[in-house]
Design a protein around this motif. Sequence first.
Motif, mmCIF file in Angstrom:
data_model
loop_
_atom_site.group_PDB
_atom_site.id
_atom_site.type_symbol
_atom_site.label_atom_id
_atom_site.label_comp_id
_atom_site.label_asym_id
_atom_site.label_seq_id
_atom_site.Cartn_x
_atom_site.Cartn_y
_atom_site.Cartn_z
ATOM 1 N N GLY A 279 0.796 -1.210 0.000
ATOM 2 C CA GLY A 279 0.000 0.000 0.000
ATOM 3 C C GLY A 279 0.831 1.263 0.000
ATOM 4 O O GLY A 279 0.351 2.325 0.387
ATOM 5 N N ARG A 280 2.079 1.167 -0.449
ATOM 6 C CA ARG A 280 2.973 2.321 -0.511
ATOM 7 C C ARG A 280 3.222 2.710 -1.966
ATOM 8 O O ARG A 280 3.214 1.869 -2.870
ATOM 9 N N LEU A 281 3.462 4.007 -2.180
ATOM 10 C CA LEU A 281 3.649 4.525 -3.527
ATOM 11 C C LEU A 281 5.024 4.149 -4.055
ATOM 12 O O LEU A 281 6.022 4.245 -3.344
ATOM 13 N N GLU A 282 5.085 3.719 -5.326
ATOM 14 C CA GLU A 282 6.345 3.373 -5.947
ATOM 15 C C GLU A 282 6.328 3.796 -7.415
ATOM 16 O O GLU A 282 5.269 4.013 -8.006
ATOM 17 N N LYS A 283 7.523 3.925 -7.983
ATOM 18 C CA LYS A 283 7.659 4.175 -9.411
ATOM 19 C C LYS A 283 7.651 2.821 -10.118
ATOM 20 O O LYS A 283 8.630 2.077 -10.049
ATOM 21 N N ARG A 284 6.571 2.514 -10.797
ATOM 22 C CA ARG A 284 6.431 1.221 -11.469
ATOM 23 C C ARG A 284 6.885 1.367 -12.924
ATOM 24 O O ARG A 284 6.290 2.088 -13.705
ATOM 25 N N LYS A 285 7.959 0.669 -13.275
ATOM 26 C CA LYS A 285 8.461 0.725 -14.644
ATOM 27 C C LYS A 285 7.481 0.034 -15.580
ATOM 28 O O LYS A 285 6.957 -1.043 -15.282
#
Length: 472
Positions: A341-347
Amino acid sequence: MKKSKKILIGAAACATAAAVCVSGVLIWHHAEKKTDTDGLAYVCPVSDVNTAAAVISDMQFSGVVVPQETKEIKVDTSKTISEVLVQEGDHVDAGAPLFTYDVESMQLELAQGNVEIERMQNEISSSQQQISQLESEKKNASADDQLSYTTQIQSLQTDIAKTQYDIKTKKIELEKLQNTIDHATITSDIAGTVQSLKTTEQLQSEGGDVLMKVMSDGEFRVKCNANEQNVYMLSKDEAMTAHSRINDDTWSGTISEISSEAETSSNNNMYYGSSDEMTTTSKYPFYVKLDSGEGLMLGQHLLVTPEVESTVEKSGIWLYQDYVLTDDDGGSYVWAADDKGRLEKRKVTLGESDESMGDCKIASGLSEDDLIAFPADDYQEGMRTTTNADEISQQDDGDIQDGSVYDESGNPVDIGGDGGIYGEDGSVISGGEDSAADGVDSSIDDSYLIDGEDSGAADAAQPEEGGESDGN
């Protein structure tokens, strides 16, 4: 592992939070709002914003024919209206007089101001004469009297400088007053018809400053309303077609304005090919400038549809290009929620694009069930995410207090109803009478548990693979 008591919200509370997420209705509306909340990002399922599933050409907006411009004629409430020169329904040309201010008191004030300037100029002349006299006497004065003469001269010079400043200020004031007198008659900037004319008594009782409105002549435009679900699909200068409700007549035009000011209404004024029942929603007015208004009447109701249709056959996942960002290495990514549930940079890997619609295909990196966020400048990896837009505003009301019970998004929850409290091993400590949490598997992975004592770091973690809940 910490020894502090762990608290887990029951499956019923989770289901309630999930129910708030209504098919991406807040994608555009909260794109700006979410940036005001520290450490929380609004996300929604990819399926809600997948443009491959959207049928743009099926969207129809209810519109009404309005004039190109309605000019509000305001009054200066510090002045008195002498005479209103028009009546409601009158047609006026550009430059036609509408009303006049009472200038009698202003003319008297102007005359008094000029007298005051003349008086101050006389004071300066008198002071200068005194200075000349003192300087003459100072030359013949004894050494002991020299200082006294010098002091008197300097005092008079200070008085002159102050009076000169007062004269300058007064002249500026009188120039403004003279300009007001010269422009005491207010004229219309446009040619049109006078509407909503009020009396001076109505202005005083209502506390407003709009005396009348002038509805412009000339070509018409169409006012429509979009809602949170579709306003982000529209853009300025987009081609639109207006359809008559009674025959096959159509009018072409482009979107000239999209308002960012939302109005809440129980009628979203939007129609689909298939019936879509809406209850309460926010509507955003937008205007279509027509190429020709021939055959239209003021106030006529129309159906308006986007004219541009995609020529690309789409399948899989397509997103509007605004969702896709470029990293320092030239790769593409989107902001997405990870399994905690944490924000990430998804390639992501991009495929073909559709310039007419402004979207592109996501060849790999996302699934329909993934949660993504509309980009914002203040996003950082590790920020908590939520699918409940109400939490954005709730976070502004104050910090979460220690010892509270939290749901998956770190939101305080009253456990007196449906929620349950669980120990470190997942066993039920207590739960509400109607709680659906009683069926939660006690073997649930405790990475899903939330520390009720560490409010500042309350994780919005999701169950890890293998940790299942019968209550969900």
